[in-house]
Design a protein around this motif. Structure first.
Motif: not given
Length: 89
Positions: A28-33, A4-26
Motif C-alpha cells: 500500500q505504501v509503495a502504491l501511494l508513493t 497503468t495496470t502493468a505498473d501497479k502489478a510490477e510494484i505489487i510484485k516488488a513489494h509483496a510478502r507472498g504470492a497474492n499479497d496486495t493488502g500489506s502495508p508495504e
C-alpha cells in the motif's frame, strides 16, 4: 499521470510478502508513493491547483498513517521499506 495496470502489478510484485499479497502495508505504501511521485510534477507546473493539492495531501497523510502503523508493529520491515523506497533522506 496515473500508473497503468502493468505498473501497479510490477510494484505489487516488488513489494509483496507472498504470492497474492496486495493488502500489506508495504504494498500500500509503495502504491501511494508511486501516485505521489506521479502527481508531484503536476503541482510544480500548476501552482494554483489547490483542489488537486488537497488530494495529494490526503495521499501523503494516508501514507504517513500506514508508515506509522508499520513502524509500531515491525520496525525492521519499516526501515527496510523506507530504504527501498528512498523516503526519509
Amino acid at each position: 499521470m496515473t500508473a497503468t495496470t502493468a505498473d501497479k502489478a510490477e510494484i505489487i510484485k516488488a513489494h509483496a510478502r507472498g504470492a497474492n499479497d496486495t493488502g500489506s502495508p508495504e504494498v500500500q505504501v509503495a502504491l501511494l508513493t508511486a501516485r505521489i511521485n506521479a502527481l508531484t510534477p503536476h503541482f510544480k507546473a500548476h501552482l494554483k491547483d489547490h483542489h488537486g493539492r488537497r488530494g495529494l495531501l490526503k495521499l501523503v497523510n494516508a501514507r504517513k498513517s500506514l508508515l506509522a502503523y508499520l513502524k509500531s508493529r515491525d520496525a525492521e520491515r519499516y526501515t527496510a521499506l523506507i530504504q527501498k523506497l528512498g523516503l526519509r533522506k
